[in-house]
Design an enzyme around this catalytic site. Structure first.
Site, mmCIF file in Angstrom:
data_model
loop_
_atom_site.group_PDB
_atom_site.id
_atom_site.type_symbol
_atom_site.label_atom_id
_atom_site.label_comp_id
_atom_site.label_asym_id
_atom_site.label_seq_id
_atom_site.Cartn_x
_atom_site.Cartn_y
_atom_site.Cartn_z
ATOM 1 N N GLU A 51 5.614 -9.436 -18.721
ATOM 2 C CA GLU A 51 7.073 -9.430 -18.789
ATOM 3 C C GLU A 51 7.471 -8.565 -19.993
ATOM 4 O O GLU A 51 7.236 -8.957 -21.134
ATOM 5 C CB GLU A 51 7.582 -10.860 -18.947
ATOM 6 C CG GLU A 51 9.075 -11.029 -18.922
ATOM 7 C CD GLU A 51 9.469 -12.491 -19.094
ATOM 8 O OE1 GLU A 51 10.483 -12.737 -19.769
ATOM 9 O OE2 GLU A 51 8.762 -13.381 -18.576
ATOM 10 N N ASP A 77 17.306 -15.568 -26.656
ATOM 11 C CA ASP A 77 16.097 -15.404 -27.449
ATOM 12 C C ASP A 77 16.239 -15.978 -28.853
ATOM 13 O O ASP A 77 17.286 -15.890 -29.486
ATOM 14 C CB ASP A 77 15.730 -13.920 -27.547
ATOM 15 C CG ASP A 77 15.399 -13.319 -26.192
ATOM 16 O OD1 ASP A 77 14.665 -13.992 -25.441
ATOM 17 O OD2 ASP A 77 15.881 -12.220 -25.883
#
Length: 262
Positions: A52, A63
């Protein structure tokens, strides 16, 4: 609807061939701008089942600090979506396992949705993860373009996602469903957190059509193995970014994967 491609997507193929899938996330252009393909190749050689690759963005809402910092470094290194596709031009001469791109919708729209899908198909990208792309918007505006290029769009679910919503996501998903392990941002957590096993069991008992990978907080063999008991594998991100920050060598990458998979 776009035309149906007859070639099987690599994501579907890997789930047929292997169990306990290890998908590893890393940020394109980190630690150095030209590290992307080198790291991808090293991960496959080390035994990762799926990759990924993060497209750095200045405001990565899903994130945690570790990936945010890597994204900022990559941007400072000059990484862009255009540069990433240039780096991936010969990807399939080096890497055979499934590759996904993870990023946010605004940079993709700025690049051009159709152009983005075309480039993904050209370089051999198998799927995308866009956390801030609402499912309804995808279905109404982008699904036909993704499907015409054989791209799986991966949706996320979390412990707070209702059963009805999960069923809807399962109906419209391809490749796998990304099970966010907790209702938080990404980041390394120690051990299996309270409530996670109940969540894993709940989703497993729903007997969904799609495969499932667990992400967020998967950082070592213990958390990877726990996820694999109830899902088809797991995704490791922040822990691997920390590895790259300390030691981005091929030997270091190989040891990291070995420590997870045993």
């Amino acid at each position: 609807m776009g035309k149906v491609l007859t070639m099987q997507n690599r994501i579907d193929q890997i789930f047929e061939e292997r169990k306990d899938i290890l998908n590893i996330y890393f940020t394109a252009g980190f630690p150095s701008v030209d590290d992307t393909v080198r790291i991808a190749k090293a991960l496959e050689e080390a035994g990762a089942d799926m990759l990924e690759i993060g497209m750095p963005f200045s405001d990565p809402v899903a994130d945690g600090p570790t990936i945010q910092d890597s994204s900022q470094t990559a941007l400072e290194n000059g990484m862009t979506i255009q540069k990433l596709f240039e780096q991936l031009e010969n990807l399939r001469n080096e890497v055979s396992i499934p590759v996904l791109l993870m990023g946010y919708i605004n940079p993709i729209i700025q690049f051009g949705i159709q152009r983005f899908c075309d480039k993904c198909a050209e370089v051999g990208v198998d799927g995308v993860i866009v956390p801030d792309l609402p499912m309804q918007e995808y279905l109404e505006s982008y699904q036909s373009q993704f499907q015409a290029k054989g791209l799986h769009n991966i949706f996320l679910i979390s412990p707070n996602t209702s059963d009805d919503r999960i069923r809807q996501i399962d109906q419209h998903s391809g490749g796998f469903i990304y099970m966010v392990s907790s209702s938080s941002i990404t980041g390394v957590k120690t051990g299996v957190q309270d409530g996670q096993l109940e969540y894993y069991k709940r989703i497993k008992e729903m007997e969904l059509r799609n495969k499932r990978l667990v992400g967020f907080g998967i950082s070592d063999k213990e958390t990877f193995d726990a996820a694999c008991e109830f899902a088809d594998g797991a995704i490791i991100g922040s822990a691997f970014i920390r590895q790259l920050k300390g030691d981005a060598s091929e030997a270091g990458i190989k040891q990291f994967v070995k420590n997870i998979k045993g």
